[in-house]
Design an enzyme around this catalytic site. Structure first.
Site, PDB file in Angstrom:
ATOM      1  NE  ARG A 231      -3.647   2.519   1.919  1.00 39.84           N
ATOM      2  CZ  ARG A 231      -4.703   2.727   2.673  1.00 39.84           C
ATOM      3  NH1 ARG A 231      -5.265   1.719   3.299  1.00 39.84           N
ATOM      4  NH2 ARG A 231      -5.205   3.925   2.791  1.00 39.84           N
TER       5      ARG A 231
ATOM      6  NE  ARG B 285      -8.165   3.898  -0.496  1.00 42.53           N
ATOM      7  CZ  ARG B 285      -8.107   4.586   0.641  1.00 42.53           C
ATOM      8  NH1 ARG B 285      -8.330   4.019   1.791  1.00 42.53           N
ATOM      9  NH2 ARG B 285      -7.852   5.872   0.612  1.00 42.53           N
TER      10      ARG B 285
ATOM     11  CG  ASP C 171      -8.906   1.037   3.709  1.00 42.09           C
ATOM     12  OD1 ASP C 171      -8.075   1.397   4.560  1.00 42.09           O
ATOM     13  OD2 ASP C 171     -10.067   1.494   3.649  1.00 42.09           O
TER      14      ASP C 171
ATOM     15  CG  ASP D 145     -10.705   1.229   7.265  1.00 42.18           C
ATOM     16  OD1 ASP D 145      -9.517   1.594   7.301  1.00 42.18           O
ATOM     17  OD2 ASP D 145     -11.512   1.609   6.402  1.00 42.18           O
TER      18      ASP D 145
HETATM   19  N1  PH2 Z   1     -13.103   2.988   0.859  1.00 41.17           N
HETATM   20  C1  PH2 Z   1     -12.845   4.273   0.853  1.00 41.17           C
HETATM   21  C2  PH2 Z   1     -13.530   5.226  -0.012  1.00 41.17           C
HETATM   22  N2  PH2 Z   1     -14.588   4.660  -0.779  1.00 41.17           N
HETATM   23  N3  PH2 Z   1     -15.873   2.851  -1.517  1.00 41.17           N
HETATM   24  C3  PH2 Z   1     -16.151   1.536  -1.494  1.00 41.17           C
HETATM   25  N4  PH2 Z   1     -17.131   1.050  -2.245  1.00 41.17           N
HETATM   26  N5  PH2 Z   1     -15.447   0.672  -0.698  1.00 41.17           N
HETATM   27  C4  PH2 Z   1     -14.421   1.095   0.100  1.00 41.17           C
HETATM   28  O1  PH2 Z   1     -13.794   0.281   0.807  1.00 41.17           O
HETATM   29  C5  PH2 Z   1     -14.101   2.486   0.085  1.00 41.17           C
HETATM   30  C6  PH2 Z   1     -14.865   3.343  -0.745  1.00 41.17           C
HETATM   31  C7  PH2 Z   1     -11.811   4.837   1.740  1.00 41.17           C
HETATM   32  O2  PH2 Z   1     -11.340   3.952   2.655  1.00 41.17           O
HETATM   33 MG    MG Z   2     -11.426   2.755   4.623  1.00 43.74          MG
HETATM   34 MG    MG Z   3      -8.143   2.769   6.195  1.00 45.04          MG
END
Ligand code: PH2
Ligand code: MG
Ligand code: MG
Length: 167
Positions: free
Chosen positions: A87, A96, A99, A101
């Protein structure tokens, strides 16, 4: 030993370089980490981007773990998996490769300058709540006192979220 610890939920997302494979790889790495037990993983979903719409669809999933790690240790682990998977720094909401979280950590509510739990956007995002509800719709959001199912029922985000049918 594995009966101790805290239940936590992690949101997984990718929209670069074969996102489904990136998400699966991240789940494998989470499962292989020390001091952590992977309990369940939702289905994978193909989801319309939220925030910046001019980018590829994401793949998203949610997993449930039990861990002895503290909040910051767990976030550091997720960050290290992101880094090891290549990343790069990207703009907020942007594309990305992976990710990870931290969505919920037990029923803890944390508001520090650099650490907010539950994840401050999770209740607004269909791409989080749909996989979450598939797995654990009964879980209560500790800041609102509303279940994941209740949050999904109240949701205004109408972005597309489609379950990927396993091959
Ligand atoms: N993550 C984001 C911004 N937008 N959209 C979708 N569909 N899925 C994501 O995981 C995502 C996003 C920023 O972390
Ligand atoms: Mg996120
Ligand atoms: Mg994040």
């Amino acid at each position: 030993m594995m009966f101790d610890g805290v239940i936590a939920f992690i949101g997984i997302g990718s929209n670069l370089a074969n996102p489904l494979e990136q998400c699966r790889k991240a789940v494998d790495r989470i499962g292989a980490a020390d001091n952590l037990h992977l309990l369940r993983v939702s289905s994978y979903y193909r989801t319309e981007p939220v925030g910046i719409s001019d980018q590829d669809d994401f793949v998203n999933a949610v997993c449930e773990i039990r861990t002895d790690l503290g909040h910051r240790e767990l976030i550091a682990l997720l960050k290290s998996i992101e880094t090891r998977m290549g990343r790069m720094e990207s703009r907020r909401w942007g594309a990305r490769i992976i990710d990870l979280d931290l969505l919920l950590y037990g029923q803890d509510v944390v508001h520090e300058d650099d650490l907010v739990i539950p994840h401050p956007e999770m209740h607004k995002r269909r791409f989080v709540l749909v996989p979450f509800c598939e797995m654990a719709s009964y879980v209560i959001h500790p800041a609102f006192g509303i279940s994941m199912k209740g949050l999904l029922d109240r949701l205004e985000d109408e972005k597309r979220v489609e379950r990927i049918i396993p091959a």
